[in-house]
Design a protein around this motif. Sequence first.
Motif, PDB file in Angstrom:
ATOM      1  N   THR A   1     -13.569 -27.641  35.071  1.00  0.00           N
ATOM      2  CA  THR A   1     -13.386 -29.067  34.857  1.00  0.00           C
ATOM      3  C   THR A   1     -12.376 -29.266  33.736  1.00  0.00           C
ATOM      4  OG1 THR A   1     -15.660 -29.525  35.503  1.00  0.00           O
ATOM      5  CG2 THR A   1     -14.507 -31.244  34.287  1.00  0.00           C
ATOM      6  N   PRO A   2     -11.326 -30.070  33.939  1.00  0.00           N
ATOM      7  CA  PRO A   2     -10.362 -30.318  32.853  1.00  0.00           C
ATOM      8  C   PRO A   2     -10.986 -31.220  31.798  1.00  0.00           C
ATOM      9  CG  PRO A   2      -9.835 -31.680  34.756  1.00  0.00           C
ATOM     10  CD  PRO A   2     -10.947 -30.770  35.193  1.00  0.00           C
ATOM     11  N   ILE A   3     -10.813 -30.841  30.542  1.00  0.00           N
ATOM     12  CA  ILE A   3     -11.327 -31.693  29.463  1.00  0.00           C
ATOM     13  C   ILE A   3     -10.193 -32.273  28.636  1.00  0.00           C
ATOM     14  CG2 ILE A   3     -13.568 -30.556  29.329  1.00  0.00           C
ATOM     15  CD1 ILE A   3     -12.580 -28.883  27.062  1.00  0.00           C
TER      16      ILE A   3
ATOM     17  N   GLN B   1      -5.763 -32.525  29.134  1.00  0.00           N
ATOM     18  CA  GLN B   1      -4.613 -32.083  29.920  1.00  0.00           C
ATOM     19  C   GLN B   1      -3.315 -32.431  29.190  1.00  0.00           C
ATOM     20  OE1 GLN B   1      -4.954 -32.611  34.231  1.00  0.00           O
ATOM     21  NE2 GLN B   1      -7.020 -33.380  33.935  1.00  0.00           N
ATOM     22  N   THR B   2      -2.643 -33.472  29.621  1.00  0.00           N
ATOM     23  CA  THR B   2      -1.319 -33.755  29.066  1.00  0.00           C
ATOM     24  C   THR B   2      -1.366 -34.049  27.575  1.00  0.00           C
ATOM     25  OG1 THR B   2      -1.580 -36.051  29.738  1.00  0.00           O
ATOM     26  CG2 THR B   2      -0.463 -34.595  31.273  1.00  0.00           C
ATOM     27  N   VAL B   3      -2.490 -34.489  27.061  1.00  0.00           N
ATOM     28  CA  VAL B   3      -2.549 -34.788  25.631  1.00  0.00           C
ATOM     29  C   VAL B   3      -2.344 -33.541  24.802  1.00  0.00           C
ATOM     30  CG1 VAL B   3      -4.015 -36.806  25.862  1.00  0.00           C
ATOM     31  CG2 VAL B   3      -5.052 -34.559  25.743  1.00  0.00           C
ATOM     32  N   LEU B   4      -2.498 -32.340  25.397  1.00  0.00           N
ATOM     33  CA  LEU B   4      -2.312 -31.101  24.665  1.00  0.00           C
ATOM     34  C   LEU B   4      -0.849 -30.665  24.596  1.00  0.00           C
ATOM     35  CD1 LEU B   4      -5.424 -29.017  25.750  1.00  0.00           C
ATOM     36  CD2 LEU B   4      -4.994 -30.171  23.602  1.00  0.00           C
ATOM     37  N   GLU B   5       0.054 -31.568  24.960  1.00  0.00           N
ATOM     38  CA  GLU B   5       1.467 -31.246  24.811  1.00  0.00           C
ATOM     39  C   GLU B   5       1.806 -30.955  23.353  1.00  0.00           C
ATOM     40  OE1 GLU B   5       4.180 -30.915  27.180  1.00  0.00           O
ATOM     41  OE2 GLU B   5       2.255 -30.461  28.106  1.00  0.00           O
ATOM     42  N   THR B   6       0.971 -31.448  22.408  1.00  0.00           N
ATOM     43  CA  THR B   6       1.214 -31.176  20.987  1.00  0.00           C
ATOM     44  C   THR B   6       1.132 -29.693  20.680  1.00  0.00           C
ATOM     45  OG1 THR B   6      -1.132 -31.596  20.603  1.00  0.00           O
ATOM     46  CG2 THR B   6       0.380 -33.413  20.224  1.00  0.00           C
ATOM     47  N   LEU B   7       0.481 -28.908  21.554  1.00  0.00           N
ATOM     48  CA  LEU B   7       0.392 -27.463  21.335  1.00  0.00           C
ATOM     49  C   LEU B   7       1.739 -26.777  21.584  1.00  0.00           C
ATOM     50  CD1 LEU B   7      -3.056 -26.609  22.963  1.00  0.00           C
ATOM     51  CD2 LEU B   7      -2.512 -26.929  20.556  1.00  0.00           C
ATOM     52  N   ARG B   8       2.648 -27.406  22.332  1.00  0.00           N
ATOM     53  CA  ARG B   8       3.927 -26.789  22.661  1.00  0.00           C
ATOM     54  C   ARG B   8       5.098 -27.451  21.954  1.00  0.00           C
ATOM     55  NH1 ARG B   8       6.298 -26.687  26.995  1.00  0.00           N
ATOM     56  NH2 ARG B   8       5.495 -28.531  28.050  1.00  0.00           N
ATOM     57  N   GLN B   9       4.960 -28.714  21.633  1.00  0.00           N
ATOM     58  CA  GLN B   9       6.095 -29.454  21.107  1.00  0.00           C
ATOM     59  C   GLN B   9       5.916 -29.695  19.614  1.00  0.00           C
ATOM     60  OE1 GLN B   9       6.433 -32.998  23.424  1.00  0.00           O
ATOM     61  NE2 GLN B   9       6.836 -31.910  25.348  1.00  0.00           N
TER      62      GLN B   9
ATOM     63  N   THR C   1       0.430 -28.632  29.365  1.00  0.00           N
ATOM     64  CA  THR C   1      -0.564 -27.804  28.664  1.00  0.00           C
ATOM     65  C   THR C   1      -1.956 -28.342  28.975  1.00  0.00           C
ATOM     66  OG1 THR C   1       0.998 -27.371  26.891  1.00  0.00           O
ATOM     67  CG2 THR C   1      -1.324 -26.956  26.435  1.00  0.00           C
ATOM     68  N   GLU C   2      -2.824 -27.469  29.462  1.00  0.00           N
ATOM     69  CA  GLU C   2      -4.141 -27.934  29.909  1.00  0.00           C
ATOM     70  C   GLU C   2      -5.234 -27.042  29.328  1.00  0.00           C
ATOM     71  OE1 GLU C   2      -4.362 -28.364  34.116  1.00  0.00           O
ATOM     72  OE2 GLU C   2      -2.391 -29.299  34.296  1.00  0.00           O
ATOM     73  N   LEU C   3      -6.370 -27.679  28.981  1.00  0.00           N
ATOM     74  CA  LEU C   3      -7.563 -26.974  28.508  1.00  0.00           C
ATOM     75  C   LEU C   3      -8.703 -27.320  29.448  1.00  0.00           C
ATOM     76  CD1 LEU C   3      -8.888 -25.211  26.302  1.00  0.00           C
ATOM     77  CD2 LEU C   3      -9.448 -27.347  25.112  1.00  0.00           C
TER      78      LEU C   3
ATOM     79  N   TRP D   1      -4.212 -23.123  29.542  1.00  0.00           N
ATOM     80  CA  TRP D   1      -2.925 -22.883  30.180  1.00  0.00           C
ATOM     81  C   TRP D   1      -1.842 -23.500  29.290  1.00  0.00           C
ATOM     82  CZ3 TRP D   1      -7.083 -23.556  33.567  1.00  0.00           C
ATOM     83  CH2 TRP D   1      -7.217 -22.560  34.562  1.00  0.00           C
ATOM     84  N   PRO D   2      -1.181 -22.728  28.402  1.00  0.00           N
ATOM     85  CA  PRO D   2      -0.182 -23.311  27.497  1.00  0.00           C
ATOM     86  C   PRO D   2       0.988 -23.952  28.229  1.00  0.00           C
ATOM     87  CG  PRO D   2      -0.868 -21.140  26.730  1.00  0.00           C
ATOM     88  CD  PRO D   2      -1.419 -21.304  28.112  1.00  0.00           C
TER      89      PRO D   2
END
Length: 490
Positions: free
Chosen positions: A370-372, A374-382, A313-315, A299-300
Amino acid sequence: MPPKRLGLDASLAVDVGENKSYAEMTLCPVCQDFADTPRETDCSYRHMFCSTCISQVLNARGPCPVCRGNITKVSKLSIMNKNMFDMVKWKCLNHEKRCTWTGSKKELEAHLDNVCPEQEGECPHEGCTAKMRRALLSDHKAVCEHRLIPCDYCTQGIPAGAFDDHPTTCIGFPVECPKKCGVFVARSRVTHHLENDCGEGVTECPMLGCAARMKRKDVAHHVRSFTQHHGMVLSEEVKKLKKQVFHLSHTAVRDHDDCFSVMMTVPNYETTLQALVPGMSFCSEDFSFQGHSFNLILWPRGKGRDNRQAEKTELWLRASDGYEGVLKGVVSIDMVGRQHPATFSFQKHYGEAQPLGQDAHRRRPPNGLTPICQTVLETLRQNATFHNGTLKILLKLTAPALNQQPIVVGSRTCGGPIRRRGVPRPIGGGLVAGVNSAGLSLGTDGANPPAAAQAEAPAAAAAAAAAASASSSSSSSAASSVSLSRPSPY
């Protein structure tokens, strides 16, 4: 062995009866020696020659050397002539030196080689060049300096002339220990004696953990005198060994874990991201690990469930087929400008209570989601830039071995739009987006999609179409669908 040419002539034939006349007939008319391997010609007189001499005449097509008659072939001796050759008696070549022996040509060869006391011979010992009568040779061999004498210590044969000096170099000769411990050992065993047996040599205490050093002859006294100390040291060493065994056993278990690698690719991610709204997601193809089906969901811009989650952003990792167990994994994302990929680790429990924030006793979510990360993937958008605009997410899974090989159940690397059954429903409803060669494919997954999603859907489709058109001139991989690369173990 071929017969020897002894240089016989009629004077060496025994002068008894017709023996001498027969002896003259056995001599080759060409070489004037005894005719070894004699042959008869087909001339009128059936003359006899050495096979070597008559072969040369026959090859040259010459006449008989005696009668000058025509020769067309040669043959072996007749029985009568063969008996004559065997009956002729000869004197020993040393008959002038008072050797009285007589016999046939064949017997003469053996007599000269082994028996005749007047025959000159060479010393048989290696390195000796003496020559003398056989009668004297036996006495010479008994005192020859080149004769070999066996050594009592190394069992090697030593020349008699060097035997007195041999003990200074003999490897088996006993010598005194250099440390004067009173022991004599073979010269070749001195080093071994000093390292392992010499009482004057210094060694360590044989007790485990004791580092004391002493002379080898004092070891027994040391062990008896420090029994209590050795017991304490041994106890500490046992504790260390137990820790090592525990570590090795756990390492052995980890070495037998099942491992699996899979990569999810999203072409034109940077362009497509601008058109996405909360609740839209990318879904990978299904893959199999330990006999169960899994897939990744990205989910970008968040799942769109509420305002708090809208911009996260969640994976997520989805496990189906009732998978139960502990999964460990590492997610790696390669980005431009970073020396190493961004890496995130996780550990999740499936099929049992798992800590998820305040819902510590909650079971696994619906559909095995299951979330593996979550917020740490903000690097994908910023401020994230990807190679060729393609997002690549590498997932490495590890789980205790189940003694079965994983089977790939679904994989697609390029082509048209993904049409899969069982695409997980985003929590709270929304849109599931898949990128294909024509751009962004949007489909409603839920009866009541969010208003924001309905409002921005046309814009998202238009942006995705523009991105696909811009990338059509580049490589074919840039237009590939959200895909799962072929898995490979690591």
